[in-house]
Design an enzyme around this catalytic site. Sequence first.
Site, short mmCIF file in Angstrom:
data_model
loop_
_atom_site.label_atom_id
_atom_site.label_comp_id
_atom_site.label_asym_id
_atom_site.label_seq_id
_atom_site.Cartn_x
_atom_site.Cartn_y
_atom_site.Cartn_z
N HIS A 59 0.82 -1.22 0.00
CA HIS A 59 0.00 0.00 0.00
C HIS A 59 0.85 1.27 0.00
O HIS A 59 0.38 2.33 -0.35
CB HIS A 59 -1.01 -0.01 1.16
N ASP A 75 -0.32 -7.42 1.85
CA ASP A 75 0.16 -6.04 1.71
C ASP A 75 1.69 -6.04 1.74
O ASP A 75 2.32 -5.64 2.72
CB ASP A 75 -0.42 -5.21 2.86
N SER A 124 4.59 2.25 7.93
CA SER A 124 4.23 1.17 7.00
C SER A 124 5.42 0.71 6.17
O SER A 124 6.28 1.50 5.78
CB SER A 124 3.14 1.66 6.05
N1 ARG Z 1 -1.08 2.31 7.40
C1 ARG Z 1 -0.10 3.04 8.18
C2 ARG Z 1 0.97 3.71 7.29
O1 ARG Z 1 0.73 3.85 6.08
C3 ARG Z 1 0.53 2.19 9.14
C4 ARG Z 1 -0.43 1.81 10.21
C5 ARG Z 1 0.13 1.09 11.25
N2 ARG Z 1 -0.73 1.34 12.33
C6 ARG Z 1 -0.70 0.73 13.50
N3 ARG Z 1 -1.52 1.10 14.39
N4 ARG Z 1 0.14 -0.21 13.71
O2 ARG Z 1 1.98 4.16 7.72
#
Ligand code: ARG
Length: 696
Positions: free
Chosen positions: A487, A549, A643
């Site tokens: 992503h 992902d 991420s």
């Molecule tokens: N989707 C988030 C990003 O693009 C990361 C999320 C991780 N969140 C968590 N609570 N562990 O950076």
Amino acid sequence: MRYFLVWLICNVQLVNTDAVELTDMFGEIQSPNFPDSYPSDADVTWNISVPDGFRIKLYFMHFDLESSYLCEYDYVKVESEDQALSTFCGREATDTEQTPGQQPILSPGSSMSITFRSDFSNEERFTGFDAHYTAVDIDECLEKSDEELACDHHCHNYIGGYYCSCRFGYILHSDNRTCKVECSDNLFAQRNGVIHSPDFPNSYPKSSDCLYRIELEEGFFITLQFEDSFDIEDHPEVTCPYDYIKITAGVKEFGPFCGERSPGRIETRSNIIHILFHSDNSGENRGWKLSYTAIGDPCPLLEPPPNGRIDPSQATYTFKDQVVITCNTGYNVLKDGVESESFQVECMKDGMWSNKVPVCQIADCKAPPRLEHGFATFSSPDNLTTFQSGIQYSCQQPFYQMMPNVSGTYTCNAKGFWQSPELGRRLPTCQPVCGKPRFSRSLLARISRGGHAQRGISPWIAMLHRNGRPFCGGSLIGNRWIVTAAHCLHEELELEDPVPRSSSIISPSSFTIILGKHRTQRRDDTEQHMQAGAIFVHPSYKPATFEHDIALVALSEEARLNDYVMPICFPDSVLPKDTMVIVSGWGKQFLKRLPEALMEIEIPLTDHALCKEAYAKLQKVITDDMICAGEKQGGKDACSGDSGGPMVTLNNRTGEWQLIGTVSWGDGCGLNDRYGVYSNVLLALPWIKEVTGVDY
Ligand code: ARG
């Protein structure tokens, strides 16, 4: 008286000669007036002739003539071909005279003449004679058996003649008597051989002309050696008038030879020889036998080259002899700049070798092939690369190691190839050393609370940088691949939105990968900026649910491995819940502030069922490709911007750090009864290895 008598006889002869020609196959002859007394002064001749192949048998039925000394007065004279057979007179039954008696008279040939004579008186009235003759067949086969003119092989008699025939393999000569052989088409093209007269050692055929040709390539000289057993019909005074053997060798001639003395050895100095053997129509001689050899002029002595040999090894070599020059192990034949296993030279007709003896050159493995991230050192001080020299390959320690794990020792083999005992001609590779940071964690306690990481403690972490700010993390695998979250690489990246809209992949040139990074927004001395060459998103990635992902980024150039840039190892097993893992990143902290430098936390893996249950309340599905981590009470978690970053653990068995997961999503950050969700690297490993080719 006597004088007178002679005159009278002569007179009668002149006036009273009678000749009767008889040609029938049989007949009767009688004295004149028979059976009355014959007249005086009679002189009658009967010439009997029968066809050739017959003779004449004469038989007297009655004989009654005046007897006289030597049959001077009256007589019957039988002749054949001017040869007197017998003269008869007198009367039968008196034993003093020469009467024919019961014995028939046979002519030797096919004619006979009988003469009857009476003198001037026949006072006692002798009655004369009565004789019969018949033609009888001659058995020439019996008669001629001892003669010169007998049939050579087989004789067949028939009435009135005979004919000859020959044994198998012979043909009747035009003399119809002798048997000759067809023997003028004998060509010998081998360098040696044996030739003998037909039927040797039995007597050779008559009336034959045998031609034996030995024809060899120019440059050969033929030598003939006659056996001692030699027997050709000869003559005491004249040289070989009947049978002979004659040899022609170019302009030279040898012979004619005959008799019983073998010509022995004849060195002709010629490559083409004609041997003519002639026999006439008689004689019984055993003939001759010879063996021939052909040899050319010798070539000069050949010395084998140093470190080489010559096969076959002979004292002398002559025309057509070939030798092969080969070199000892570790040496190669070098001729006109070309290397080969062996070289052949031939002795030519002019007595020269077709080529010079080549040299034996030691096999040379040349400079060892380059080993990426490695190097070769020579065992010998003067860097020899020839046969039996050694080299040692090493990898750039400590960031690269040899794969497979072999000694790296290579020896130059006889064929001129570097060869190792383990890999043969194959080279090892130098693979990056993974998961072995130079710096060890000094204060574990601090990590568990979450906080700034030490510099160089996560040398595999990569910062993905775009539009002047970091947007995701990643991990270095090998030396030119980054593992991150799928992503992260979507267009219209929405950091706040946990479920991004499905859209296309960002362009590789639109972001930068920074390795060796520590501080979030300030430059580090150790950083390496890399461009992405290509992007590979997991084929099963579902943007709506974050399933699979995970993505791979190929770097456009190799990372320079050092204390601050080093890859992470692959996971090797499923880890139990509560295993402590470390998550690092430059993501947001509470109050949405970016940290000063790289942050890391240590948290336990969450039971999959527990995590599933927790998210079920939010209608979110935790699939098998996801791993959850975090504490029930919350507090320690990854957050926006983390991420793609690494979740690692130390494998106590190997002492290597392994990549367990990549930061994927969560509900908020660090909330109670919520857990961070990570993509399961172990599950994606087959795909990662296939795409990257990395396998350490
Ligand atoms: N989707 C988030 C990003 O693009 C990361 C999320 C991780 N969140 C968590 N609570 N562990 O950076």
